[in-house]
Design a protein around this motif. Structure first.
Motif, PDB file in Angstrom:
ATOM      1  N   UNK A  82       0.830  -1.195   0.000  1.00  0.00           N
ATOM      2  CA  UNK A  82       0.000   0.000   0.000  1.00  0.00           C
ATOM      3  C   UNK A  82       0.876   1.261   0.000  1.00  0.00           C
ATOM      4  N   UNK A  83       0.236   2.360  -0.333  1.00  0.00           N
ATOM      5  CA  UNK A  83       0.918   3.647  -0.277  1.00  0.00           C
ATOM      6  C   UNK A  83       1.221   3.976   1.188  1.00  0.00           C
ATOM      7  N   UNK A  84       2.480   3.969   1.544  1.00  0.00           N
ATOM      8  CA  UNK A  84       2.896   4.292   2.905  1.00  0.00           C
ATOM      9  C   UNK A  84       3.791   5.524   2.926  1.00  0.00           C
ATOM     10  N   UNK A  85       3.675   6.342   1.863  1.00  0.00           N
ATOM     11  CA  UNK A  85       4.593   7.465   1.708  1.00  0.00           C
ATOM     12  C   UNK A  85       4.370   8.573   2.731  1.00  0.00           C
ATOM     13  N   UNK A  86       3.211   8.586   3.381  1.00  0.00           N
ATOM     14  CA  UNK A  86       2.959   9.607   4.402  1.00  0.00           C
ATOM     15  C   UNK A  86       3.360   9.150   5.794  1.00  0.00           C
ATOM     16  N   UNK A  87       3.846   7.935   5.893  1.00  0.00           N
ATOM     17  CA  UNK A  87       4.305   7.435   7.182  1.00  0.00           C
ATOM     18  C   UNK A  87       5.642   8.091   7.539  1.00  0.00           C
ATOM     19  N   UNK A  88       5.768   8.535   8.765  1.00  0.00           N
ATOM     20  CA  UNK A  88       7.014   9.113   9.266  1.00  0.00           C
ATOM     21  C   UNK A  88       7.464  10.322   8.449  1.00  0.00           C
ATOM     22  N   UNK A  89       6.519  11.204   8.123  1.00  0.00           N
ATOM     23  CA  UNK A  89       6.878  12.425   7.405  1.00  0.00           C
ATOM     24  C   UNK A  89       7.736  13.327   8.291  1.00  0.00           C
ATOM     25  N   UNK A  90       8.635  14.054   7.653  1.00  0.00           N
ATOM     26  CA  UNK A  90       9.461  15.000   8.382  1.00  0.00           C
ATOM     27  C   UNK A  90       8.710  16.293   8.659  1.00  0.00           C
ATOM     28  N   UNK A  91       9.359  17.186   9.392  1.00  0.00           N
ATOM     29  CA  UNK A  91       8.744  18.458   9.751  1.00  0.00           C
ATOM     30  C   UNK A  91       8.557  19.325   8.513  1.00  0.00           C
ATOM     31  N   UNK A  92       7.465  20.084   8.487  1.00  0.00           N
ATOM     32  CA  UNK A  92       7.213  21.027   7.398  1.00  0.00           C
ATOM     33  C   UNK A  92       8.117  22.242   7.549  1.00  0.00           C
ATOM     34  N   UNK A  93       8.464  22.847   6.418  1.00  0.00           N
ATOM     35  CA  UNK A  93       9.314  24.044   6.430  1.00  0.00           C
ATOM     36  C   UNK A  93       8.503  25.301   6.126  1.00  0.00           C
ATOM     37  N   UNK A  94       7.170  25.228   6.288  1.00  0.00           N
ATOM     38  CA  UNK A  94       6.311  26.362   5.988  1.00  0.00           C
ATOM     39  C   UNK A  94       6.468  27.470   7.025  1.00  0.00           C
ATOM     40  N   UNK A  95       6.379  28.716   6.560  1.00  0.00           N
ATOM     41  CA  UNK A  95       6.488  29.893   7.416  1.00  0.00           C
ATOM     42  C   UNK A  95       5.259  30.775   7.242  1.00  0.00           C
ATOM     43  N   UNK A  96       4.922  31.508   8.281  1.00  0.00           N
ATOM     44  CA  UNK A  96       3.795  32.435   8.224  1.00  0.00           C
ATOM     45  C   UNK A  96       4.307  33.865   8.275  1.00  0.00           C
ATOM     46  N   UNK A  97       3.872  34.686   7.309  1.00  0.00           N
ATOM     47  CA  UNK A  97       4.189  36.109   7.293  1.00  0.00           C
ATOM     48  C   UNK A  97       2.873  36.883   7.277  1.00  0.00           C
ATOM     49  N   UNK A  98       2.835  38.011   7.984  1.00  0.00           N
ATOM     50  CA  UNK A  98       1.602  38.791   8.046  1.00  0.00           C
ATOM     51  C   UNK A  98       1.920  40.278   8.137  1.00  0.00           C
ATOM     52  N   UNK A  99       0.954  41.096   7.700  1.00  0.00           N
ATOM     53  CA  UNK A  99       1.110  42.538   7.758  1.00  0.00           C
ATOM     54  C   UNK A  99      -0.165  43.210   7.294  1.00  0.00           C
ATOM     55  N   UNK A 100      -0.077  44.489   6.987  1.00  0.00           N
ATOM     56  CA  UNK A 100      -1.255  45.247   6.565  1.00  0.00           C
ATOM     57  C   UNK A 100      -0.888  46.188   5.434  1.00  0.00           C
ATOM     58  N   UNK A 101      -1.876  46.485   4.570  1.00  0.00           N
ATOM     59  CA  UNK A 101      -1.736  47.468   3.497  1.00  0.00           C
ATOM     60  C   UNK A 101      -3.052  48.222   3.421  1.00  0.00           C
ATOM     61  N   UNK A 102      -3.051  49.444   3.927  1.00  0.00           N
ATOM     62  CA  UNK A 102      -4.290  50.198   3.969  1.00  0.00           C
ATOM     63  C   UNK A 102      -5.317  49.511   4.836  1.00  0.00           C
ATOM     64  N   UNK A 103      -6.508  49.282   4.277  1.00  0.00           N
ATOM     65  CA  UNK A 103      -7.598  48.650   5.035  1.00  0.00           C
ATOM     66  C   UNK A 103      -7.521  47.126   5.026  1.00  0.00           C
TER      67      UNK A 103
ATOM     68  N   UNK B 210       0.088  32.312   4.577  1.00  0.00           N
ATOM     69  CA  UNK B 210      -0.087  31.343   5.663  1.00  0.00           C
ATOM     70  C   UNK B 210       0.959  30.237   5.691  1.00  0.00           C
ATOM     71  N   UNK B 211       1.457  29.858   4.542  1.00  0.00           N
ATOM     72  CA  UNK B 211       2.349  28.686   4.490  1.00  0.00           C
ATOM     73  C   UNK B 211       3.431  28.887   3.431  1.00  0.00           C
ATOM     74  N   UNK B 212       4.179  29.978   3.587  1.00  0.00           N
ATOM     75  CA  UNK B 212       5.252  30.256   2.630  1.00  0.00           C
ATOM     76  C   UNK B 212       6.370  29.240   2.812  1.00  0.00           C
ATOM     77  N   UNK B 213       6.881  28.737   1.688  1.00  0.00           N
ATOM     78  CA  UNK B 213       7.953  27.742   1.710  1.00  0.00           C
ATOM     79  C   UNK B 213       8.924  28.090   0.582  1.00  0.00           C
TER      80      UNK B 213
END
Length: 506
Positions: free
Chosen positions: A375-396, A402-405
């Motif tokens: 069977x597909x076992x490729x999701x077993x023992x996945x490593x940590x994600x490297x996604x980053x979150x950035x946030x800010x504002x522009x006018x209103x 949410x998940x920059x990589x």
């Protein structure tokens, strides 16, 4: 005098040996210096080897010791490799070459420059080039590896400008590596995700694909790019899959996990959108069959290959087959039901497990036996994600990525006006073309990337229903288009979208 004779002889011998050693070191140093500018590698090469007249014979070189090497090379690895014409192997610091189909004249010892003769520890061949790694992990390239042996020649050149740099060493934390070459002579074209064929650049596209310790990172080491480890590709499952081995050929990368899961991907620096100087790219949907169409982005994704229906090891191999970068031969070492060693083989485009065919070789197994679940076992023992979150504002608007990589695109770009629900766009990103060295990953030095903001068609169709600040951004700043190119400058703490004058922070 007789009592001092042995001492005098020993002293004289020591002086002679010391002189020889010094001379050998000097010769080796001179050879290494010469290799830093030598060789035809990177010269234009568009004529298929089948159309070239013979240039010399392997018989001019010494025969390999009997029993040292296999009758045939079935799997490309760091000890044995092959292209369409020759098989190569390294033993005892030397490199041996033979016709790929076996037979006369058999294995012959390839003469090596004094710089690394007797010091080779690993090799990998593809197309018209072979890469050798010596004890110091220095990279040497043999050019004309599909031509007659009289045309074989070596170079240590590597890096900018245009493969003329000072040289390269393979990083110490590389768990496995493979040499990949796609060329106008052998492959002619490649096909993008729109199904359009694009001519391969006249200078080929050559990479070392290096699987780093831990199995999640795949570094692209290109002889035209800076001598650093800054270019990487996103692995399967958004970079979280842990591979235990890698093989590459003709810009198709092949990885295997600890549970026998297999993935392939057509990917190189030019195909993926990093090189707008020489190629045109577009995220807009291209019409199939249009010879003038730009290269469709994003580049082809990872393809999960069907599991091998039998016992396998971690030893894998991929090799070219035909033109157009469509067909590739996949091989996985293993055993049949009777316990006989060999390899499983199929075409990369075959989608069923039943397509795997076993070929018995009688060779001993080289790889590590794997727990090959059906069977597909490729999701077993996945490593940590490297996604980053950035946030800010522009006018209103409040803006969130949410998940920059760095390596795995796209990210969700969320726009929120007041207390309303977020409106979701996409931010595509690929590393920009650069010639100056930089660190891997993110730090305080801005990392340049090519970005594209994608507005979903459903959102464009109902734009008048969105909050005013969202409508203004999409209609004015993004021109009401589905895709808008932007420049990205990314550091460890901030993401700047230059055209929109956004600065988002972690």
């Amino acid at each position: 005098m007789r009592s001092f004779g042995p001492l005098l002889i020993a002293a004289a011998l020591g002086i002679a040996l010391g002189s020889a050693s010094s001379a050998n070191a000097e010769t080796r140093a001179e050879s290494c210096t010469a290799l830093s500018t030598a060789g035809t590698v990177n010269a234009l090469d568009t004529v298929p080897f089948t159309q070239l007249p013979p240039q010399g014979s392997l018989e001019q070189w010494p025969a390999a010791p009997a029993g040292l090497l296999p009758a045939r090379v079935h799997l490309r690895s760091e000890r044995e490799s092959f292209n369409a014409r020759y098989a190569f192997a390294t033993r005892g610091g030397q490199i041996y070459v033979a016709p790929v189909a076996g037979g006369a004249p058999g294995w012959r010892r390839l003469p090596l420059p004094a710089c690394f003769a007797g010091r080779v520890v690993a090799i990998s061949a593809d197309d018209d080039e072979l890469v050798a790694i010596d004890r110091e992990r220095r990279v040497f390239t043999l050019d004309n590896a599909l031509k007659g042996p009289d045309l074989f020649n070596w170079s240590r050149r590597w890096g900018p400008p245009l493969w003329s740099g000072k040289g390269r060493t393979l990083p110490r934390d590389v768990a496995a590596w493979s040499w990949s070459v796609i060329s106008p002579a052998e492959d002619v074209t490649f096909h993008d995700t729109a199904g359009n064929a694009h001519a391969i650049g006249a200078h080929k596209d050559s990479h070392i694909w290096a699987l780093r310790t831990g199995g999640q990172r795949l570094t692209l080491i290109d002889p035209w790019l800076p001598n650093d480890d800054s270019y990487e590709t996103c692995g399967p499952h958004r970079g979280r899959f842990r591979a235990v081995n890698v093989s590459a050929s003709g810009s198709t990368v092949f990885v295997i996990g600890a549970d026998g899961d297999l993935f392939t991907r057509l990917y190189d620096f030019d195909i993926a959108g990093h090189n707008p100087i020489f190629f045109r790219y577009s995220y807009e949907r291209q019409r199939t069959g249009d010879p003038a169409a730009p290269i469709q982005l994003p580049s082809p994704p990872w393809v999960r290959q069907p599991k091998v229906p039998g016992e396998i090891t971690s030893a894998i191999s991929i090799s070219k087959r035909g033109v157009g970068a469509i067909h590739r031969t996949l091989r996985v070492e293993g055993r049949d039901r009777r316990g006989r060693a060999g390899y499983w083989e199929k075409d990369v485009v075959a989608t069923r497990s039943s397509a795997w065919r076993f070929h018995r070789t009688g060779d001993r197994l080289r790889g590590r036996l794997l727990d090959n679940s059906p069977r597909d076992s490729s999701r077993r023992d996945l490593g940590a994600a490297a996604d980053l979150r950035f946030a800010g504002a522009a006018g209103a608007l409040r803006i969130e990525v949410a998940d920059f990589n760095l390596r795995c695109s796209p990210a969700r770009l969320l726009l929120r006006a007041g207390r309303g629900e977020p409106v979701e766009l996409r931010l595509h990103n690929v590393d920009a073309l650069r010639q100056l060295e930089r660190a891997t990953g993110l730090d305080d030095q801005p990392r340049e990337q090519y970005g594209t903001i994608e507005v979903p068609p459903a959102l464009l169709a109902r734009l008048d229903e969105q909050p005013a600040a969202v409508r203004e951004l999409i209609a004015t700043k993004l021109g009401g288009r589905r895709f808008t190119s932007v420049g990205l400058r990314v550091t460890e703490h901030a993401l700047r979208v230059t055209e929109l004058d956004w600065t988002l922070r972690r």
